[in-house]
Design an enzyme around this catalytic site. Structure first.
Site, PDB file in Angstrom:
ATOM      1  N   TRP A  12       0.531  -1.248   0.218  1.00 36.08           N
ATOM      2  CA  TRP A  12       0.061   0.018   0.233  1.00 36.08           C
ATOM      3  C   TRP A  12       1.172   1.369  -0.521  1.00 36.08           C
ATOM      4  O   TRP A  12       0.297   2.361   0.144  1.00 36.08           O
ATOM      5  CB  TRP A  12      -1.294  -0.369   0.905  1.00 36.08           C
ATOM      6  CG  TRP A  12      -1.320  -1.526   1.162  1.00 36.08           C
ATOM      7  CD1 TRP A  12      -2.031  -1.881   0.561  1.00 36.08           C
ATOM      8  CD2 TRP A  12      -2.998  -1.333   2.103  1.00 36.08           C
ATOM      9  NE1 TRP A  12      -3.206  -3.041   0.726  1.00 36.08           N
ATOM     10  CE2 TRP A  12      -3.638  -2.313   1.787  1.00 36.08           C
ATOM     11  CE3 TRP A  12      -3.606  -0.487   3.299  1.00 36.08           C
ATOM     12  CZ2 TRP A  12      -5.199  -2.913   2.577  1.00 36.08           C
ATOM     13  CZ3 TRP A  12      -4.414  -1.022   3.831  1.00 36.08           C
ATOM     14  CH2 TRP A  12      -5.191  -1.957   3.291  1.00 36.08           C
ATOM     15  N   HIS A  97      13.049  -2.715  -1.198  1.00 40.40           N
ATOM     16  CA  HIS A  97      11.987  -1.847  -1.837  1.00 40.40           C
ATOM     17  C   HIS A  97      13.006  -0.607  -2.945  1.00 40.40           C
ATOM     18  O   HIS A  97      13.957  -0.283  -1.929  1.00 40.40           O
ATOM     19  CB  HIS A  97      10.414  -1.551  -1.548  1.00 40.40           C
ATOM     20  CG  HIS A  97      10.058  -1.053  -2.752  1.00 40.40           C
ATOM     21  ND1 HIS A  97       9.569   0.577  -4.208  1.00 40.40           N
ATOM     22  CD2 HIS A  97       8.649  -1.864  -3.367  1.00 40.40           C
ATOM     23  CE1 HIS A  97       8.476   0.400  -4.333  1.00 40.40           C
ATOM     24  NE2 HIS A  97       8.305  -0.539  -4.353  1.00 40.40           N
ATOM     25  N   GLY A 175       5.031   1.788 -10.786  1.00 44.28           N
ATOM     26  CA  GLY A 175       3.679   2.920 -11.204  1.00 44.28           C
ATOM     27  C   GLY A 175       4.026   3.677 -11.959  1.00 44.28           C
ATOM     28  O   GLY A 175       3.366   5.083 -12.420  1.00 44.28           O
ATOM     29  N   GLY A 236       1.301  -2.356  -6.183  1.00 45.99           N
ATOM     30  CA  GLY A 236       1.687  -1.167  -5.158  1.00 45.99           C
ATOM     31  C   GLY A 236      -0.041  -0.905  -5.811  1.00 45.99           C
ATOM     32  O   GLY A 236      -1.197  -1.040  -5.325  1.00 45.99           O
ATOM     33  N   GLY A 237      -0.112  -0.069  -6.631  1.00 48.90           N
ATOM     34  CA  GLY A 237      -1.666   0.550  -7.062  1.00 48.90           C
ATOM     35  C   GLY A 237      -2.773   0.242  -7.295  1.00 48.90           C
ATOM     36  O   GLY A 237      -3.402   0.369  -6.858  1.00 48.90           O
TER      37      GLY A 237
HETATM   38  P1  PGA Z   1       2.966  -0.746  -9.079  1.00 43.35           P
HETATM   39  O1  PGA Z   1       3.858  -1.073  -7.402  1.00 43.35           O
HETATM   40  O2  PGA Z   1       2.088  -1.841  -8.809  1.00 43.35           O
HETATM   41  O3  PGA Z   1       2.491   0.596  -8.656  1.00 43.35           O
HETATM   42  O4  PGA Z   1       3.969  -0.920  -9.610  1.00 43.35           O
HETATM   43  C1  PGA Z   1       4.183  -2.320  -7.105  1.00 43.35           C
HETATM   44  C2  PGA Z   1       5.990  -1.711  -6.018  1.00 43.35           C
HETATM   45  O5  PGA Z   1       6.650  -0.579  -6.043  1.00 43.35           O
HETATM   46  O6  PGA Z   1       5.567  -2.705  -5.131  1.00 43.35           O
END
Ligand code: PGA
Length: 256
Positions: A12, A97, A175, A236-237
């Site tokens: 998140w 990360h 992202g 992520g998103g």
């Molecule tokens: P994303 O992020 O799915 O928004 O590209 C993945 C992550 O950074 O773990």
């Protein structure tokens, strides 16, 4: 049967107040809390861990932190430790990360200390590795991934290794909406599997989950998850809304 259960983890990042987090956890639990064929992990911010833990109690959804310090306690203002996370019933912790590496200058050696501390405290590390766009264009993707993986796992024993989860996240795909092609992703995943074989032997390497991360969405997930060495996703998103996160869980169920 496939030797590895698929894992879908939601990162998140710095999103969701406590109240928003509880609402999202409740929706995920309602829609997917009984899924057993896929391991589901969510990583809310520290401030929402305790209430998220309560909201997912009794379901199959597990809890992760997004980072931690390697020391158990002490004068480290702003940090939290593995025993503190364990006390909140976290089972996993995302480490290394690319946002931590880039914005907070986390080195491979520092990340390695955290990996070892997590394992010592029965927390499963989700170790993130991945190249930047410049590194990919310079042809050094595999070298970068190898350095990050080997340094991150230094000192991890064969007994501990099956608890490790690796996440391959090409930085240029995070992202950005630019997802790695399935061939690009599978190539690196197979390379990581090969490195794990060298480090821990074939049988143990076959047990380690390797997740793909970087703009994974319901639309591109089925193809990625069908690859031999892609054992799930670090999302992520698309993990910030119950509907897309649950669709990803269903895609992993279908791909098992
Ligand atoms: P994303 O992020 O799915 O928004 O590209 C993945 C992550 O950074 O773990």
């Amino acid at each position: 049967m496939h030797p590895r259960k698929k894992l879908i983890a939601g990162n998140w990042k710095m999103n969701k107040t406590n109240g928003d987090a509880v609402a999202l956890v409740k929706d995920i639990v309602t829609e997917a809390g009984k899924v057993t064929e896929v391991e589901i992990v969510i990583a809310p911010p520290f401030t929402a861990l305790e209430s998220a833990a309560k909201a997912l109690e009794g379901s199959n959804v597990k809890l992760a932190a997004q980072n931690m310090h390697h020391e158990a306690s002490g004068a480290f203002t702003g940090e939290v430790s593995a025993p503190m996370l364990r006390a909140l019933f976290a089972t996993h912790v995302i480490l290394g990360h690319s946002e931590r590496r880039t914005y907070f200058q986390e080195s491979d050696a520092f990340i390695n200390q955290k990996v070892l501390a997590a394992l010592k405290n029965q927390l499963k590390p989700i170790l993130c590795v991945g190249e930047t766009l410049a590194e990919r264009e310079a042809g050094s993707t595999l070298k970068v991934v190898q350095t990050q993986l080997e340094a991150g796992l230094e000192g991890v024993s064969k007994e501990q290794a099956p608890s490790v989860v690796v996440a391959y996240e090409p930085v240029w795909a995070i992202g950005t909406g630019k997802v790695a092609t399935t061939d690009q992703a599978q190539e690196v995943h197979a390379f990581i599997r090969g490195l794990l074989v060298k480090l821990f032997g074939e049988a143990i390497a076959q047990k380690v989950r390797i997740l793909y991360g970087g703009s994974m969405k319901p639309a591109n997930a089925p193809e990625l998850l069908a690859q031999k060495d892609i054992d799930g996703g670090l999302i992520g998103g698309a993990s910030l809304e119950a509907r897309s996160f649950v669709e990803l869980i269903k895609a992993a169920e279908a791909a098992k």
